[in-house]
Design an enzyme around this catalytic site. Structure first.
Site, PDB file in Angstrom:
ATOM      1  N   GLY A  12       0.988  -1.231  -0.222  1.00  0.00           N
ATOM      2  CA  GLY A  12      -0.163   0.014   0.051  1.00  0.00           C
ATOM      3  C   GLY A  12       0.758   1.352  -0.061  1.00  0.00           C
ATOM      4  N   ASP A  60      -3.620 -12.736   4.062  1.00  0.00           N
ATOM      5  CA  ASP A  60      -4.561 -11.839   5.010  1.00  0.00           C
ATOM      6  C   ASP A  60      -4.193 -11.635   6.440  1.00  0.00           C
ATOM      7  OD1 ASP A  60      -7.502 -10.577   4.596  1.00  0.00           O
ATOM      8  OD2 ASP A  60      -6.866 -10.817   6.586  1.00  0.00           O
ATOM      9  N   SER A 126      -3.482   6.962  14.002  1.00  0.00           N
ATOM     10  CA  SER A 126      -3.651   8.233  13.277  1.00  0.00           C
ATOM     11  C   SER A 126      -3.883   9.435  14.154  1.00  0.00           C
ATOM     12  CB  SER A 126      -5.017   7.851  12.266  1.00  0.00           C
ATOM     13  OG  SER A 126      -5.451   8.877  11.943  1.00  0.00           O
ATOM     14  N   TYR A 150     -13.911   3.924  11.620  1.00  0.00           N
ATOM     15  CA  TYR A 150     -12.550   4.026  11.519  1.00  0.00           C
ATOM     16  C   TYR A 150     -11.857   4.530  12.529  1.00  0.00           C
ATOM     17  CZ  TYR A 150      -7.849   5.326   9.614  1.00  0.00           C
ATOM     18  OH  TYR A 150      -6.684   5.633   9.346  1.00  0.00           O
ATOM     19  N   LYS A 154      -9.062   2.510  15.444  1.00  0.00           N
ATOM     20  CA  LYS A 154      -7.597   3.076  15.801  1.00  0.00           C
ATOM     21  C   LYS A 154      -7.645   3.085  17.273  1.00  0.00           C
ATOM     22  CE  LYS A 154      -5.916   3.073  11.759  1.00  0.00           C
ATOM     23  NZ  LYS A 154      -4.757   1.966  11.357  1.00  0.00           N
TER      24      LYS A 154
END
Ligand code: NAD
Ligand code: UDP
Length: 335
Positions: A12, A60, A126, A150, A154
């Site tokens: 990614g 995965d 994040s 999301y 986190k």
């Protein structure tokens, strides 16, 4: 040659740049990625940059058997865990998919690591965990909150890591809170490849400059910021990648550690400033309309970078011009 690092999500955006930084620092990298948001050609591109193709395992992080096999067949010294889903809006519509991938995926990975006695982890958190800032710049002790699945995912993984650290001696964990990663490798060989229409500002601006969308929507100009548009701490992805290497080295030297640190520049830019910087880099004009605020957005956010400097001896070097130049070079690479 230094030790071997497992990079989950290494195909990614941030994982691929960090793989480059790790290889350049002398580490061997094994990437585990299920390619749900990336393509395998990134491996050859990394090889073009560093001269070394990272070993790739397609799989995965929720697959226990696959993880056990990977740890049995490779002498992994530490894990950098990037694998996860990251679209805030999508997470609101598909919470279970997000909790399964981000939270459950992390738990499966940690169980397999524990089993294999691998206890060094660098985790992608994040700045979203700070919620709506009560005080700027955002320091690591700012209260945490989340307004979408999301963000919750986190927060939950941060808490799981803390519980694990307290329960089991010997873990060395870095929880890295990224601000807004942008840009691309200066070679133009790797960068961010959002699927469909981008949600984030920088890739959207780049696509408007390239003529792929007619205009940008600026979400609100009535925030309490100098020009009224949202302010963020944009950080060049290669600076972020080097921050990971610094965090890994810090953990390697500790007997046990739970480090929580911001990775940002300490400087905020508004949407209008970003548009102007990108116009300068691309020599294209970027048409935009001011529209209503995006639901859930905060006005301004930038990092207190002192802890990263103190603990890791790391700070971001690249300014907004490099971020835009590198993003523009990447935007123009034929795919
Ligand atoms: P990305 O989507 O480009 O990379 C994530 C990679 O993980 C992809 O290659 C994807 O295929 C892989 N992946 C996803 N789920 C997986 C699974 N279950 N098993 C194996 N592989 C899986 O995202 P990115 O921007 O590089 O983000 C990396 C990490 O950093 C994520 O955890 C994200 O939440 C976090 N983060 C990103 C940002 C940002 O703005 N990009 C900001 C803060 C935090
Ligand atoms: N933004 C915008 N138009 C867009 C995308 C984003 O005006 O098409 C604004 C957004 O409101 C915010 C800033 O750009 O003020 C950064 O948004 P992004 O989604 O990239 O990051 P985040 O909001 O997650 O920090």
């Amino acid at each position: 040659m230094r030790s071997t690092i497992l990079v989950t999500g290494g195909a990614g955006f941030i994982g691929s740049h960090t793989t480059v930084a790790l290889q350049e620092a002398g580490y061997r990298v094994v990437i585990l990625d299920n390619l749900c948001n990336s393509k395998p050609d990134v491996l050859d591109r990394i090889a073009q940059i560093t001269g070394i193709k990272p070993e790739f395992v397609e799989g995965d992080v929720r697959n226990d058997r696959g993880l056990d096999r990977l740890f049995e067949t490779h002498a992994i010294a530490a894990v950098m865990h990037f694998a996860g889903l990251k679209a805030v809006g999508e997470s609101t519509g598909q919470p279970l998919r997000y909790y399964d991938n981000n939270v459950s995926g992390s738990v499966h990975l940690l169980q397999a690591m524990d089993q294999a006695s691998i206890k060094t982890l660098v985790f992608s958190s994040s700045a979203t965990v700070y919620g709506d800032p009560q005080k700027l710049p955002l320091a690591e002790d700012h209260p945490r909150s989340a307004t979408n699945p999301y963000g919750h995912s986190k927060l939950m993984v941060e808490d799981i890591l803390e519980d694990l650290y307290r329960a089991t001696p010997g873990w060395r964990i870095a929880r890295l809170r990224y601000f807004n990663p942008v840009g691309a490798h200066p070679s133009g060989l790797i960068g961010e490849s959002p699927q469909g229409v981008p949600n984030n500002l920088m890739p959207y601006i780049a696509q408007v400059a390239a003529g792929r969308h007619p205009r940008l929507k600026v979400f609100g100009n009535d925030y309490d910021t100098p020009d009224g548009t949202g302010v963020r701490d944009y950080i060049h992805v290669m600076d972020l990648a080097h921050g990971h290497v610094a965090a890994l080295k810090y953990c390697e030297h500790a007997a046990q550690e739970l480090l929580t640190v911001n990775l940002g520049t300490g400087r905020g830019y508004s949407v209008l400033e970003m548009i102007r910087a990108f116009e300068h880099a691309s020599q294209k004009s970027i048409a935009y309309d001011i529209v209503a605020r995006r639901p859930g957005d905060i006005g301004a956010c930038w990092a207190d970078t002192r802890l990263a400097a103190e603990k890791l001896g790391w700070h971001a070097d690249k300014g907004i011009a490099e971020m835009c130049n590198d993003a523009w070079r990447w935007e123009n690479v034929p795919t």
